[in-house]
Write a protein that holds these residues in place. Structure first.
Motif, short mmCIF file in Angstrom:
data_model
loop_
_atom_site.label_atom_id
_atom_site.label_comp_id
_atom_site.label_asym_id
_atom_site.label_seq_id
_atom_site.Cartn_x
_atom_site.Cartn_y
_atom_site.Cartn_z
N LEU A 294 0.90 -1.13 -0.10
CA LEU A 294 -0.03 0.03 0.05
C LEU A 294 1.02 1.38 -0.03
CD1 LEU A 294 -3.10 -0.76 2.30
CD2 LEU A 294 -3.18 0.02 0.10
N VAL A 295 1.93 1.32 1.09
CA VAL A 295 2.77 2.50 1.07
C VAL A 295 3.59 2.88 -0.42
CG1 VAL A 295 4.91 3.30 2.18
CG2 VAL A 295 2.92 2.34 3.44
N GLY A 296 3.84 1.47 -1.22
CA GLY A 296 4.46 1.78 -2.42
C GLY A 296 3.65 2.04 -3.46
N GLY A 297 2.21 2.15 -3.03
CA GLY A 297 1.34 2.33 -4.21
C GLY A 297 1.03 1.26 -5.35
N ALA B 196 -9.06 -2.97 -5.50
CA ALA B 196 -9.83 -4.15 -5.44
C ALA B 196 -8.91 -5.24 -4.62
CB ALA B 196 -10.28 -4.92 -6.74
N ALA B 197 -7.60 -5.13 -5.07
CA ALA B 197 -6.56 -5.88 -4.28
C ALA B 197 -6.43 -5.57 -2.86
CB ALA B 197 -5.27 -5.72 -5.19
N ARG B 198 -6.74 -4.45 -2.44
CA ARG B 198 -6.69 -3.63 -0.96
C ARG B 198 -7.90 -4.37 -0.54
NH1 ARG B 198 -8.80 2.01 0.07
NH2 ARG B 198 -10.76 0.71 -0.20
N ASP B 199 -8.89 -4.26 -1.04
CA ASP B 199 -10.05 -4.58 -0.22
C ASP B 199 -9.95 -6.46 -0.29
OD1 ASP B 199 -11.19 -2.33 -0.23
OD2 ASP B 199 -12.55 -2.78 -2.16
N ALA C 198 -7.06 -7.92 0.16
CA ALA C 198 -6.02 -8.17 1.11
C ALA C 198 -6.75 -8.01 2.61
CB ALA C 198 -4.89 -7.38 1.07
N ARG C 199 -7.41 -6.91 2.83
CA ARG C 199 -7.99 -6.55 4.08
C ARG C 199 -8.98 -7.58 4.32
NH1 ARG C 199 -10.12 -0.32 4.03
NH2 ARG C 199 -8.09 0.81 4.56
N ASN C 200 -9.96 -8.21 3.58
CA ASN C 200 -10.64 -9.47 3.95
C ASN C 200 -9.91 -10.49 4.49
OD1 ASN C 200 -13.25 -7.71 3.38
ND2 ASN C 200 -12.90 -8.44 1.05
N ALA C 201 -8.85 -10.70 3.76
CA ALA C 201 -8.06 -11.99 4.22
C ALA C 201 -7.55 -11.68 5.76
CB ALA C 201 -6.77 -12.28 3.29
N ILE C 202 -7.11 -10.32 5.91
CA ILE C 202 -6.77 -9.95 7.20
C ILE C 202 -7.56 -9.99 8.25
CG2 ILE C 202 -5.42 -8.06 8.56
CD1 ILE C 202 -4.00 -7.32 6.11
N GLY C 203 -8.98 -9.38 7.99
CA GLY C 203 -9.96 -9.51 8.83
C GLY C 203 -10.41 -10.68 9.38
N GLY C 204 -10.28 -11.74 8.33
CA GLY C 204 -10.90 -12.95 8.41
C GLY C 204 -9.92 -13.68 9.51
N ALA C 205 -8.69 -13.43 9.10
CA ALA C 205 -7.80 -13.96 10.09
C ALA C 205 -7.67 -13.90 11.58
CB ALA C 205 -6.18 -13.84 9.67
N GLU D 188 -3.12 3.10 10.18
CA GLU D 188 -4.01 3.59 11.00
C GLU D 188 -5.48 3.52 10.32
OE1 GLU D 188 -4.19 4.72 14.23
OE2 GLU D 188 -2.22 3.81 14.00
N ALA D 189 -5.38 3.64 8.83
CA ALA D 189 -6.70 3.26 8.09
C ALA D 189 -7.09 1.80 8.11
CB ALA D 189 -6.16 3.55 6.39
N LEU D 190 -5.88 0.93 8.19
CA LEU D 190 -6.18 -0.65 8.27
C LEU D 190 -6.60 -0.78 9.62
CD1 LEU D 190 -6.21 -3.34 7.55
CD2 LEU D 190 -3.56 -3.56 8.35
N LYS D 191 -6.27 -0.35 10.78
CA LYS D 191 -6.69 -0.41 12.17
C LYS D 191 -8.10 -0.07 12.14
CE LYS D 191 -4.18 1.49 15.51
NZ LYS D 191 -3.97 2.56 16.34
N ALA D 192 -8.52 1.15 11.59
CA ALA D 192 -9.87 1.67 11.72
C ALA D 192 -10.99 0.65 10.77
CB ALA D 192 -9.98 2.99 11.19
N TRP D 193 -10.48 0.34 9.70
CA TRP D 193 -11.41 -0.84 8.95
C TRP D 193 -11.51 -1.88 9.73
CZ3 TRP D 193 -10.93 -5.60 7.21
CH2 TRP D 193 -11.94 -5.89 6.11
N LEU D 194 -10.37 -2.32 10.56
CA LEU D 194 -10.74 -3.76 11.24
C LEU D 194 -11.50 -3.48 12.57
CD1 LEU D 194 -7.01 -5.03 11.16
CD2 LEU D 194 -8.72 -6.14 10.16
N GLY D 195 -11.48 -2.24 13.19
CA GLY D 195 -12.37 -1.98 14.17
C GLY D 195 -13.71 -1.95 13.82
N ARG D 196 -13.99 -1.41 12.62
CA ARG D 196 -15.29 -1.20 12.10
C ARG D 196 -15.96 -2.75 11.85
NH1 ARG D 196 -13.27 3.31 9.69
NH2 ARG D 196 -12.95 2.40 7.83
N THR D 197 -15.07 -3.38 11.15
CA THR D 197 -15.35 -4.74 10.47
C THR D 197 -15.74 -5.93 11.37
OG1 THR D 197 -14.41 -4.10 8.36
CG2 THR D 197 -14.87 -6.54 8.68
N LEU D 198 -14.87 -5.70 12.54
CA LEU D 198 -14.97 -6.64 13.53
C LEU D 198 -15.37 -6.33 15.11
CD1 LEU D 198 -11.24 -8.04 13.15
CD2 LEU D 198 -13.20 -8.95 12.29
#
Length: 887
Positions: free
Chosen positions: A596-599, A604-607, A609-616, A660-670
């Motif tokens: 992500l940081v590297g752009g 779609a790929a970000r979403d 990956a987020r879903n995989a992390i959230g599921g884990a 922080e964006a990933l953390k916030a997304w995980l906080g909302r999703t979970l």
């Protein structure tokens, strides 16, 4: 000695003194130039007439030519700021002596002599806290590495061993307790000058270097106990503190007794004096010091009760008590020949205290905590301008080498020996080491040779871990053909200052190959990489297995591999090695954030990956087989520092934003699962058993995510947790989260916390740290205000670290794009350096990372380092750190 430890968190003014004259460039001291001291000092007698502002020291040295050295007709005694009041040789006043750059040089004829020197020192003026100094009305010492020369003229080097007899006298009202090394042999009362005086005499029968000398005099009380050694000797134990602190010493005493018992059972080491004393001091540069029979501790690592200490504080006390006690053998009975061998005692003793803590607290979680510390401090050190081997080749100021490389990487190197040779053979090697070098000043080579001889192994190539700096990178490739899995390992050791080209290291990697269908493996194996590239073949796999590698963190290396998201999710769910399971989760998240940081990620790929992390993470939260202590570790996001280390050049603002964006997304999703976990854990007891401690850990982790995803909800739950807290762990965890929010509860709880604990220095240190380390958008302004708080002072190292080290370790604020964070730390260094050079120098490394930061911030960091380097009167400690950071 224990360096001041930096606790892991779930998320990661000035009083000026007259500047001393500018020091000349200190000489470069090289390991290869070592020669034995030409004189032996078999006996040292010290007499102290004690006073807060004036202490008279009479040192009597019995000296004789050293047959292992070239003869000399001069005796050079180290001194730092001392002036001799009188010098006698063999009972006669000596005229043939001179001062040379602070040292006292006395002409001596061949043969034995008795040298007597009188000096006077001012403990109250000693703000450097090295040598003999005053702390809140008491006198105490800190002599490692070169503090004894601030007390008396002496060959202040670790290979000069002497037996010490110490006589102290002083006013009984000021100094009712008089302590020194060894056993007390006599005491009495004297009356003079209208005041009641008393004296005590101590004798240490074990030869030791001057850095292990200790003296404490003050108005103290003690918690006493005893320990019966494995040979049946009774040892009197005492922990000395101020009267108001006595109720908070029971945990420290229990930790000491556990340490003594464990060292007998695991390493066969028995204590060797009649008494063992610990003294807690409020003003201390380090964590603690292992002086023979008289350990001097920072109060932070002695005092604890549930109301004022967190679970982490309890663990820290237990670990540091053990560390200093274990030094009785690995550091005192066998000491260092010279300071280049510092890891001989510190690396070995860190491993011993880690093993002890694993047995006391649980192996899995402790191992993860140790690796997290290594990666957050030592890995950056190894890739920066201050990189050095665990046995350095040269230095200008030894105090700058009390580093994570010496301590933590040193421990990992010895742990690798144990991994390769097995626990039983490792014990044979350590037994031989202690037997062979008892009473000696030894080298790292002596240790490795004893391990080879005791365990019957060849560690020839392995010795490169002692001489080469840098964190090896291991590229991992797993292929599959027919029924054979092929594992190819390639290693590189990156260039470091003074070492552009490296030879291959010996790297032991524990691994397991999992069957994807069954979720099982056929056993753990050890693959030892010795060359630049090696391929290992494993038969009997109809399908490509899933690789679990560097299990238990068997080698302090960076693993680079192309692991699929599916494989990492599989390992995070199924790996039976706790560290490897944790590592898979970290790798999954770090890989995503780096992309992500590297752009390099589409939306779609970000979403995905987020879903995989959230599921884990959802699986971690709901897994009934996990205990909460391990669950809490698996829920921790990788730190911003560790993520930045994976980038050649990092943009701290961008890394912070994406994390922080990933953390916030995980906080909302979970959110539902996190709230349920917090409610479940809130029903646990407030005890100190593992289940209760684990529950407190996951409660805080839940708050971290909830506050990021839904600040209003996070604020409400955190405030309720604060109000209902029965332990400091719960209260501090809630306040930590509130400090990063902007709602009204932040202010209310900070005021309440301060009023509740005002007058307790260790807890007020927490109050400063929580604000300086917070995610609040105005953290810089808060730190500036706190620097002017009536409770802040530059004269106490704990208080300085609580505010400014917490701030320097807070990437969100320290790396503010304006550069204000860098200017604040530079200002601190310049203000603190004249008062306490050792503490000031420890703030330089965060600034020295400028090469790994994007150009805008890097130019500001470099400019601030240049401003420091150009200051007049800079100490040797800070000057060396700054100039090395700029080279």
């Amino acid at each position: 000695m224990d360096i001041a430890r930096t606790p892991s968190t779930p998320d990661g003014n000035p009083e000026m003194a007259d500047a001393p004259p500018a020091p000349k460039q200190p000489p470069l001291i090289r390991r290869e130039d070592y020669t034995p001291f030409p004189w032996r000092v078999p006996e040292t007698r010290l007499e102290f007439a004690l006073g807060i502002e004036t202490t008279r020291v009479t040192a009597t040295l019995v000296v004789a030519p050293n047959p292992d050295s070239a003869p000399s007709q001069e005796l050079r005694l180290s001194g730092d700021g001392l002036e001799p009041r009188s010098v006698e040789v063999d009972g006669q006043g000596a005229n043939d002596w001179r001062m040379d750059d602070g040292d006292l040089v006395i002409a001596l004829s061949p043969g034995p002599h008795e040298v007597r020197i009188v000096t006077e020192i001012d403990p109250a003026a000693n703000s450097q806290l090295m040598g003999l100094y005053a702390s809140n009305g008491m006198l105490c010492t800190q002599c490692e590495a070169e503090g004894f020369r601030r007390i008396a003229f002496f060959p202040d080097r670790p290979d000069v061993l002497s037996t010490y007899t110490v006589r102290m006298e002083g006013p009984k009202e000021l100094f009712p307790v008089l302590l020194s090394n060894g056993n007390k042999v006599d005491e009495g009362d004297e009356h003079g000058a209208g005041d009641a005086w008393h004296w005590a005499e101590w004798h240490d029968p074990w030869p030791k270097p001057s850095y292990l000398f200790a003296l404490v005099a003050g108005d103290l009380v003690s918690r006493k106990d005893s320990f019966t050694t494995m040979s049946g000797r009774e040892v009197e134990l005492a922990i000395w503190v101020r009267a108001e602190d006595l109720p908070r010493t029971s945990h420290a005493m229990e930790s000491l007794k556990k340490s003594m018992k464990w060292d007998e059972e695991v390493f066969g080491r028995e204590y060797d004096l009649d008494v063992f004393n610990i003294v807690a001091v409020g003003d201390f540069n380090m964590g603690a010091m292992e002086n023979k029979g008289l350990n001097v501790f920072n109060t932070k690592y002695v005092l604890a009760d549930p109301e004022t200490a967190t679970d982490g504080d309890y663990d820290g006390i237990e670990g540091v008590i053990a560390h200093e006690y274990f030094h009785n053998w690995s550091g005192n009975r066998v000491t260092c020949r010279d300071w280049f061998q510092l890891s001989l005692k510190e690396g070995f003793t860190v491993l011993r205290d880690q093993m002890f803590s694993q047995d006391m607290q649980g192996e899995a979680v402790k191992r993860i905590e140790d690796v997290r510390l290594l990666r957050s401090v030592q890995f950056p050190e190894d890739s920066g301008p201050l990189a050095h081997p665990i046995r350095p080749d040269s230095f200008r100021e030894i105090s700058n080498f009390y580093t994570s490389t010496i301590y933590n990487k040193g421990a990992e190197v010895i742990r690798m020996m144990r991994t390769m040779m097995g626990a039983e053979s490792f014990r044979k090697g350590t037994d031989l080491y202690f037997e062979r070098h008892d009473g000696e000043a030894a080298t790292c080579e002596d240790f490795v040779k004893a391990m080879e001889d005791g365990a019957g192994v060849d560690l020839g190539q392995f010795r490169r871990w002692y001489s080469q700096a840098g964190t090896p990178k291991v590229e991992v490739e797993l292929t599959h053909d027919g029924e054979t899995a092929r594992l190819t390992l390639r290693q590189t050791v990156p260039p470091t200052p003074g070492q552009p080209d490296k030879l291959p290291m010996v790297i032991p990697l524990k691994l397991a190959l999992f069957d994807r269908a069954t979720g099982r493996h056929r056993g753990e194996e050890l693959a030892v990489l010795v060359g630049e590239q090696t391929t290992f073949e494993y038969a009997g796999f109809a399908e490509k297995p899933v690789l679990s590698i560097n299990r238990g963190f068997s080698a302090p290396v960076s693993i680079e591999r192309e692991a699929s998201v599916e494989d990492l999710v599989f390992l995070a769910a199924h790996d039976d090695d706790p560290f490897a399971r944790y590592e898979a989760m970290q790798e999954l998240i770090v890989g995503h954030l780096v992309e992500l940081v590297g752009g390099g990620l589409s939306e779609a790929a970000r979403d995905s990956a987020r879903n995989a992390i959230g599921g884990a993470l959802r699986a971690v939260i709901t897994d009934p087989k996990l205990d909460d202590s391990m669950r809490g570790e698996l829920l921790m996001l990788p730190s911003q520092t560790y993520i930045s280390e994976q980038l050649l050049v990092a943009d701290p603002g961008r890394v912070h934003e994406e994390r922080e964006a990933l953390k916030a997304w995980l906080g909302r999703t979970l959110e539902a699962e996190l709230v349920a976990m917090h409610e479940r854990a809130s029903g646990a007891s407030s005890g100190i058993d593992q289940a209760a401690r684990g529950a407190r850990k996951v409660k805080t982790q839940a708050l971290v995510f909830l506050a990021a995803g839904n600040p209003a909800l996070g604020e409400r739950i955190a405030a309720a947790q604060y109000d209902s807290a029965e332990t400091m762990t719960d209260r501090q965890g809630a306040l930590m989260v509130l400090c990063g929010l902007t709602g009204p509860e932040r202010t209310h709880k900070l005021i309440d916390f301060y009023n509740r604990y005002r007058g307790n220095p260790l807890v007020i240190d927490k109050w400063f740290s929580l604000q300086a380390a917070s995610l609040h958008p105005n953290t810089i302004e808060h730190v500036k205000a706190l620097a002017g708080h009536p409770d802040f002072t530059l004269k106490n190292p704990n208080r300085v670290r609580s505010l400014y080290m917490a701030f320097a370790g807070n990437p969100h604020a320290f790396h503010a794009a304006s550069g204000e964070g860098y200017r604040m730390v530079a200002d601190l260094i310049l203000a603190l350096d004249p008062l306490n050079a050792q503490t000031a120098a420890r703030f330089v490394p965060p600034m020295g990372r400028w090469r790994r930061v994007e150009p805008g911030r890097a130019s500001i960091m470099r400019a601030e380092l240049e401003r420091i380097a150009g200051a007049q009167g800079l100490s040797r400690d800070t000057f060396e750190q700054v100039t090395r950071s700029l080279d």
